[in-house]
Design a protein around this motif. Structure first.
Motif, PDB file in Angstrom:
ATOM      1  N   ASN A 170     -11.317  -0.480   3.627  1.00 45.00           N
ATOM      2  CA  ASN A 170     -10.411   0.619   3.287  1.00 45.00           C
ATOM      3  C   ASN A 170     -11.126   1.963   3.364  1.00 45.00           C
ATOM      4  O   ASN A 170     -11.202   2.691   2.367  1.00 45.00           O
ATOM      5  CB  ASN A 170      -9.845   0.399   1.877  1.00 45.00           C
ATOM      6  N   PRO A 171     -11.656   2.324   4.534  1.00 48.74           N
ATOM      7  CA  PRO A 171     -12.422   3.574   4.621  1.00 48.74           C
ATOM      8  C   PRO A 171     -11.598   4.816   4.263  1.00 48.74           C
ATOM      9  O   PRO A 171     -12.121   5.736   3.630  1.00 48.74           O
ATOM     10  CB  PRO A 171     -12.899   3.626   6.081  1.00 48.74           C
ATOM     11  N   LYS A 172     -10.306   4.838   4.621  1.00 51.96           N
ATOM     12  CA  LYS A 172      -9.475   6.010   4.300  1.00 51.96           C
ATOM     13  C   LYS A 172      -9.290   6.150   2.791  1.00 51.96           C
ATOM     14  O   LYS A 172      -9.287   7.253   2.259  1.00 51.96           O
ATOM     15  CB  LYS A 172      -8.116   5.917   4.991  1.00 51.96           C
ATOM     16  N   LEU A 173      -9.127   5.024   2.100  1.00 55.29           N
ATOM     17  CA  LEU A 173      -8.962   5.059   0.650  1.00 55.29           C
ATOM     18  C   LEU A 173     -10.251   5.527  -0.020  1.00 55.29           C
ATOM     19  O   LEU A 173     -10.217   6.383  -0.904  1.00 55.29           O
ATOM     20  CB  LEU A 173      -8.545   3.686   0.109  1.00 55.29           C
ATOM     21  N   ILE A 174     -11.383   4.998   0.406  1.00 56.21           N
ATOM     22  CA  ILE A 174     -12.668   5.393  -0.194  1.00 56.21           C
ATOM     23  C   ILE A 174     -12.908   6.887   0.024  1.00 56.21           C
ATOM     24  O   ILE A 174     -13.297   7.606  -0.898  1.00 56.21           O
ATOM     25  CB  ILE A 174     -13.820   4.531   0.369  1.00 56.21           C
ATOM     26  N   GLU A 175     -12.633   7.352   1.237  1.00 54.63           N
ATOM     27  CA  GLU A 175     -12.783   8.778   1.550  1.00 54.63           C
ATOM     28  C   GLU A 175     -11.858   9.617   0.658  1.00 54.63           C
ATOM     29  O   GLU A 175     -12.268  10.647   0.120  1.00 54.63           O
ATOM     30  CB  GLU A 175     -12.437   8.982   3.029  1.00 54.63           C
ATOM     31  N   ALA A 176     -10.620   9.166   0.473  1.00 57.50           N
ATOM     32  CA  ALA A 176      -9.654   9.893  -0.366  1.00 57.50           C
ATOM     33  C   ALA A 176     -10.107   9.936  -1.826  1.00 57.50           C
ATOM     34  O   ALA A 176     -10.000  10.979  -2.478  1.00 57.50           O
ATOM     35  CB  ALA A 176      -8.271   9.245  -0.253  1.00 57.50           C
ATOM     36  N   ILE A 177     -10.630   8.812  -2.343  1.00 56.48           N
ATOM     37  CA  ILE A 177     -11.109   8.767  -3.730  1.00 56.48           C
ATOM     38  C   ILE A 177     -12.266   9.751  -3.904  1.00 56.48           C
ATOM     39  O   ILE A 177     -12.312  10.524  -4.870  1.00 56.48           O
ATOM     40  CB  ILE A 177     -11.559   7.339  -4.129  1.00 56.48           C
ATOM     41  N   LEU A 227      -1.527   2.839  -1.645  1.00 57.84           N
ATOM     42  CA  LEU A 227      -0.265   2.122  -1.395  1.00 57.84           C
ATOM     43  C   LEU A 227      -0.305   1.321  -0.100  1.00 57.84           C
ATOM     44  O   LEU A 227       0.355   0.293   0.015  1.00 57.84           O
ATOM     45  CB  LEU A 227       0.907   3.118  -1.322  1.00 57.84           C
ATOM     46  N   ARG A 228      -1.089   1.785   0.871  1.00 56.50           N
ATOM     47  CA  ARG A 228      -1.167   1.109   2.175  1.00 56.50           C
ATOM     48  C   ARG A 228      -2.341   0.127   2.251  1.00 56.50           C
ATOM     49  O   ARG A 228      -2.607  -0.432   3.307  1.00 56.50           O
ATOM     50  CB  ARG A 228      -1.346   2.153   3.282  1.00 56.50           C
ATOM     51  N   SER A 229      -3.046  -0.050   1.150  1.00 61.90           N
ATOM     52  CA  SER A 229      -4.286  -0.834   1.179  1.00 61.90           C
ATOM     53  C   SER A 229      -4.086  -2.292   0.792  1.00 61.90           C
ATOM     54  O   SER A 229      -3.165  -2.644   0.060  1.00 61.90           O
ATOM     55  CB  SER A 229      -5.315  -0.211   0.230  1.00 61.90           C
ATOM     56  N   THR A 230      -5.015  -3.105   1.300  1.00 63.62           N
ATOM     57  CA  THR A 230      -5.152  -4.501   0.895  1.00 63.62           C
ATOM     58  C   THR A 230      -6.508  -4.609   0.214  1.00 63.62           C
ATOM     59  O   THR A 230      -7.475  -3.985   0.642  1.00 63.62           O
ATOM     60  CB  THR A 230      -5.100  -5.426   2.127  1.00 63.62           C
ATOM     61  N   PHE A 231      -6.569  -5.384  -0.861  1.00 68.30           N
ATOM     62  CA  PHE A 231      -7.783  -5.495  -1.659  1.00 68.30           C
ATOM     63  C   PHE A 231      -8.236  -6.947  -1.766  1.00 68.30           C
ATOM     64  O   PHE A 231      -7.442  -7.865  -1.595  1.00 68.30           O
ATOM     65  CB  PHE A 231      -7.526  -4.966  -3.081  1.00 68.30           C
ATOM     66  N   TYR A 232      -9.516  -7.108  -2.103  1.00 65.78           N
ATOM     67  CA  TYR A 232     -10.015  -8.420  -2.511  1.00 65.78           C
ATOM     68  C   TYR A 232      -9.884  -8.498  -4.023  1.00 65.78           C
ATOM     69  O   TYR A 232     -10.284  -7.568  -4.739  1.00 65.78           O
ATOM     70  CB  TYR A 232     -11.491  -8.600  -2.144  1.00 65.78           C
ATOM     71  N   VAL A 233      -9.328  -9.580  -4.508  1.00 62.13           N
ATOM     72  CA  VAL A 233      -9.189  -9.808  -5.942  1.00 62.13           C
ATOM     73  C   VAL A 233      -9.843 -11.155  -6.244  1.00 62.13           C
ATOM     74  O   VAL A 233      -9.517 -12.150  -5.599  1.00 62.13           O
ATOM     75  CB  VAL A 233      -7.694  -9.814  -6.346  1.00 62.13           C
ATOM     76  N   PRO A 234     -10.788 -11.193  -7.202  1.00 59.86           N
ATOM     77  CA  PRO A 234     -11.440 -12.468  -7.517  1.00 59.86           C
ATOM     78  C   PRO A 234     -10.506 -13.383  -8.309  1.00 59.86           C
ATOM     79  O   PRO A 234      -9.880 -12.957  -9.273  1.00 59.86           O
ATOM     80  CB  PRO A 234     -12.656 -12.056  -8.348  1.00 59.86           C
ATOM     81  N   ALA A 235     -10.422 -14.631  -7.852  1.00 59.83           N
ATOM     82  CA  ALA A 235      -9.541 -15.596  -8.513  1.00 59.83           C
ATOM     83  C   ALA A 235     -10.148 -16.981  -8.430  1.00 59.83           C
ATOM     84  O   ALA A 235     -10.930 -17.281  -7.531  1.00 59.83           O
ATOM     85  CB  ALA A 235      -8.170 -15.592  -7.853  1.00 59.83           C
ATOM     86  N   PHE A 250      -7.066  -6.093 -14.055  1.00 63.65           N
ATOM     87  CA  PHE A 250      -7.410  -6.879 -12.877  1.00 63.65           C
ATOM     88  C   PHE A 250      -8.366  -6.020 -12.057  1.00 63.65           C
ATOM     89  O   PHE A 250      -8.062  -4.857 -11.804  1.00 63.65           O
ATOM     90  CB  PHE A 250      -6.171  -7.159 -12.006  1.00 63.65           C
ATOM     91  N   PRO A 251      -9.503  -6.567 -11.624  1.00 66.19           N
ATOM     92  CA  PRO A 251     -10.350  -5.798 -10.709  1.00 66.19           C
ATOM     93  C   PRO A 251      -9.838  -5.966  -9.272  1.00 66.19           C
ATOM     94  O   PRO A 251      -9.390  -7.046  -8.899  1.00 66.19           O
ATOM     95  CB  PRO A 251     -11.723  -6.441 -10.886  1.00 66.19           C
ATOM     96  N   ALA A 252      -9.889  -4.894  -8.493  1.00 65.49           N
ATOM     97  CA  ALA A 252      -9.481  -4.927  -7.084  1.00 65.49           C
ATOM     98  C   ALA A 252     -10.568  -4.219  -6.278  1.00 65.49           C
ATOM     99  O   ALA A 252     -11.031  -3.148  -6.675  1.00 65.49           O
ATOM    100  CB  ALA A 252      -8.142  -4.227  -6.907  1.00 65.49           C
ATOM    101  N   PHE A 253     -10.972  -4.829  -5.175  1.00 64.20           N
ATOM    102  CA  PHE A 253     -12.107  -4.300  -4.420  1.00 64.20           C
ATOM    103  C   PHE A 253     -11.687  -3.917  -3.006  1.00 64.20           C
ATOM    104  O   PHE A 253     -10.951  -4.652  -2.345  1.00 64.20           O
ATOM    105  CB  PHE A 253     -13.234  -5.338  -4.393  1.00 64.20           C
ATOM    106  N   THR A 254     -12.207  -2.776  -2.540  1.00 59.56           N
ATOM    107  CA  THR A 254     -11.817  -2.239  -1.231  1.00 59.56           C
ATOM    108  C   THR A 254     -12.460  -2.979  -0.073  1.00 59.56           C
ATOM    109  O   THR A 254     -11.978  -2.892   1.050  1.00 59.56           O
ATOM    110  CB  THR A 254     -12.193  -0.750  -1.118  1.00 59.56           C
ATOM    111  N   ASP A 255     -13.563  -3.696  -0.331  1.00 58.71           N
ATOM    112  CA  ASP A 255     -14.250  -4.402   0.762  1.00 58.71           C
ATOM    113  C   ASP A 255     -15.233  -5.422   0.175  1.00 58.71           C
ATOM    114  O   ASP A 255     -15.419  -5.494  -1.038  1.00 58.71           O
ATOM    115  CB  ASP A 255     -14.979  -3.410   1.681  1.00 58.71           C
TER     116      ASP A 255
END
Length: 169
Positions: free
Chosen positions: A8-15, A35-43, A84-89
């Motif tokens: 999610n480079p665009k999201l990281i840049e925006a943050i 809103l357009r991102s997909t994340f890794y979620v540990p489960a 919930f933790p959500a990770f960009t990469d």
């Protein structure tokens, strides 16, 4: 088909831009990127066999996977809040330490928001809790949802007005 890596480079840049220069505009850019991102979620995915009967009452065993999402607690004064933790990469996910072996599950922003809505004991989800630490609380998610609903309704009203004027010609 190869497993598509989540980045999610665009999201990281925006943050990062929002953190340097916090304005309503940089906040909106960040929210729209999220809103357009997909994340890794540990489960932890548990596969349980269940007996299932079909329409002819024939019984067979089926594997029914169940996901238990790992959570993080954040101190807020004397209280702790659960997210919930959500990770960009994958690099961000690697910073997450757990005593339990977990799998990474891909989830879109909307799916995470729905999960928060359904699990009332959760405060929200947090993007990259070990670095960027960007929380989306239940209240923020509800606000975003209302804006999106309003936008969709306005768009539908414009489209139906355009269709009506086109049919009158």
């Amino acid at each position: 088909m190869a497993d598509q890596q989540v980045t999610n480079p665009k999201l990281i840049e925006a943050i990062e831009e929002m953190r340097k220069n916090f304005t309503p505009e940089t906040q909106n850019v960040t929210i729209n990127a999220a809103l357009r991102s997909t994340f890794y979620v540990p489960a932890i995915i548990e596969k349980k066999k269940e007996i299932v009967a079909n329409a002819n009452n024939e019984v067979k065993f089926e594997e029914k996977p169940k996901a238990r999402f790992l959570l993080i607690k954040k101190q807020n004064g004397e209280d702790s809040e659960t997210y919930f933790p959500a990770f960009t990469d994958a690099d961000e996910l690697a910073k997450f330490k757990s005593t339990e072996p977990y799998q990474r599950v891909k989830m879109r922003f909307g799916d995470l928001a729905m999960l928060v809505e359904q699990v009332t004991t959760i405060k929200g989800f947090v993007i990259n809790p070990m670095s960027h630490n960007l929380p989306f609380t239940r209240e923020m998610l509800e606000g975003i949802k209302q804006v999106l609903i309003k936008r969709r309704n306005e768009q539908q009203a414009q489209e139906s007005a355009a269709n009506e004027s086109a049919s009158e010609e």
